[in-house]
Enzyme design. Structure first.
Site, mmCIF file in Angstrom:
data_model
loop_
_atom_site.group_PDB
_atom_site.id
_atom_site.type_symbol
_atom_site.label_atom_id
_atom_site.label_comp_id
_atom_site.label_asym_id
_atom_site.label_seq_id
_atom_site.Cartn_x
_atom_site.Cartn_y
_atom_site.Cartn_z
ATOM 1 N N LYS A 50 0.842 -1.204 0.000
ATOM 2 C CA LYS A 50 0.000 0.000 0.000
ATOM 3 C C LYS A 50 0.875 1.250 0.000
ATOM 4 C CE LYS A 50 -3.732 -2.422 2.415
ATOM 5 N NZ LYS A 50 -4.346 -2.771 3.728
ATOM 6 N N GLN A 94 -4.680 -1.668 9.951
ATOM 7 C CA GLN A 94 -4.514 -2.982 9.325
ATOM 8 C C GLN A 94 -5.047 -4.079 10.255
ATOM 9 O OE1 GLN A 94 -3.172 -3.460 6.134
ATOM 10 N NE2 GLN A 94 -3.868 -5.564 6.397
ATOM 11 N N ASP A 117 -11.567 2.498 4.612
ATOM 12 C CA ASP A 117 -11.874 1.084 4.396
ATOM 13 C C ASP A 117 -13.386 0.829 4.314
ATOM 14 O OD1 ASP A 117 -9.835 -0.718 3.938
ATOM 15 O OD2 ASP A 117 -9.295 -0.926 6.056
#
Lengths: 289, 289
Positions: A50, A94, A117
């Protein structure tokens, strides 16, 4: 046909690069914060990928690494710091998190306007109700929809079968396909006679974490097969949830592992970072009543 | 077997009456506000039935009737008044609303702790993610789950097929069944060859508003058939989405119309009013950190 997620991801980079450049010109610097707690090896790779993609596109990327024994209160304080930081447009924590931290509490601590997200219940609810307007959506299913659109695979009136009903992939994937007009079946660990469902799928999405769960004989000839798995076989080789060798001659279109869904997930994350940046900065310029 | 929703609803009344009595004894008066705009005839009946049931149980019920040309701003002001009224525990705006009013904006205006219909995106998202803890859920699917449990029909590993994917019935129904371990298929107006899906259902939920859409030949022998329809046939008689006469000899269990799903929807509304009352008053007594 092999669905080339990696190629499509690289193809989409050029337009995103141009968009970042245009934002820079008007003094806007898109910024993404990724927080990783502990040393899960797969998570380390995802976070690195990422970061690399963000740098490539000109998006400012901050990685906050914290030790395995980081507490929930410490993590909440870190999130709060970035929630209040107006230069930050997206915050991603994460997953998975170490046992001492409640993932649900963490997800709900991220400011809704930085929920890159799309995991907050408000954003999940808007997706499930097919609401109008922009809201972020879980990145893996979003990337799959982008792939389907690019390959002109229209889900409308097709039977889409989802294998694996996780909150991160399976459930939002089904909602996106339902919103696009597909008939959608959710299957999972409790499903009886799984092949009787997978064999009726025009679009088959497999997201279970079980290496080679789906074989060629489980697939309807001509179907589109999307493999979300990132598993290791007995020899430690990276493989998918679909047995590619037996499936590729039955499927009409299929994603490889690696090089299929993975790169598109990261592309979706970057797209959503840019969308949230535009929303946040537009709000600063033209206050909404 | 005929699933007697009316009988079950009456049966559940006695425990709810006792609960209301116990709340009254400690000075807590559960209160529900139902707002109805315009003169949709079906809505008038629904609102009257809700009011009667609340009265029967000892729940204070306020009906606010407003004319067809009531504006969105006026409705928002009325909702705001009850949001701030600490004696009110649930607010329900009867749908559909007249054209000049944006339903989405109205749903999101109801305070989350009074969202007795469970329509706010936060509550929908929690349902879709199978979140822990209490949150209100759309009343019709909730009532259907109560019926299934009472008749010991366990959805786990069963194939549940939903016909009609509305936000009020079909979508939350599928989420509840998925959360209970069913394999779930969503079908709708764009589904090709609907009977090929309905015939594989162990549990068939029909919520389309199309009189007698599903016939006996569309049903798997022994299946549980839940008919959410409240339609009028050519003679003006109240009928369901399922052709009861041809279905009743094929189905293992079936709900009649009327007397099936309808009464259980109202029971769910009353249960959720009591849950929100308990949550709100407990919060007053023991503040959450």
């Amino acid at each position: 046909m092999i669905i080339d997620g990696k190629g499509l991801s690289n193809h989409l980079d050029s337009s995103m690069k141009a968009e970042v450049k245009a934002l820079h010109k008007v003094g806007i610097e898109p910024k993404l914060v990724v927080i990783i707690v502990g040393h899960d090896p797969a998570s380390q790779i995802y976070v690195r990928n990422k970061h690399r993609k963000a740098i490539k596109l000109g998006i400012t990327s901050i990685i906050e690494r914290r030790p395995e024994d980081f507490t929930q209160d410490e993590l909440l304080a870190l999130i709060d710091q970035y929630n209040r930081d107006e230069t930050v447009h997206g915050i991603l924590v994460q997953l998975p998190l170490p046992k001492q931290i409640d993932e649900t509490a963490i997800i709900r601590a991220i400011a809704i306007e930085k929920d890159v997200d799309g995991f907050r219940p408000e954003n999940v609810g808007k997706l499930f109700n097919n609401s109008e307007g922009y809201y972020p959506v879980s990145c893996t299913p979003k990337g799959i929809m982008t792939m389907l659109a690019h390959y002109q695979i229209n889900p409308k009136s097709q039977h889409a079968v989802i294998v694996g009903d996780s909150n991160i992939v399976g459930r939002p994937m089904g909602a996106l396909l339902l919103n696009a007009g597909a008939t959608v079946t959710y299957t999972h660990i409790l499903t009886k006679d799984l092949p009787s469902f997978t064999r009726t799928a025009d679009i088959l999405i497999v997201a279970t974490g079980v290496a080679h769960l789906v074989k060629g004989t489980d697939i309807k000839p001509g179907a589109t097969v999307i493999d979300v798995g990132m598993d290791r076989d007995a020899n430690g080789k990276l493989v998918g949830d679909v047995d590619f060798d037996s499936a590729k001659n039955v499927a009409g279109a299929i994603t490889p592992v690696p090089g299929g869904v993975g790169p598109m997930t990261i592309t979706s994350l970057m797209q959503q970072t840019l969308e949230l940046t535009k929303l946040a900065t537009r709000k600063t310029l033209e206050p909404v009543k």
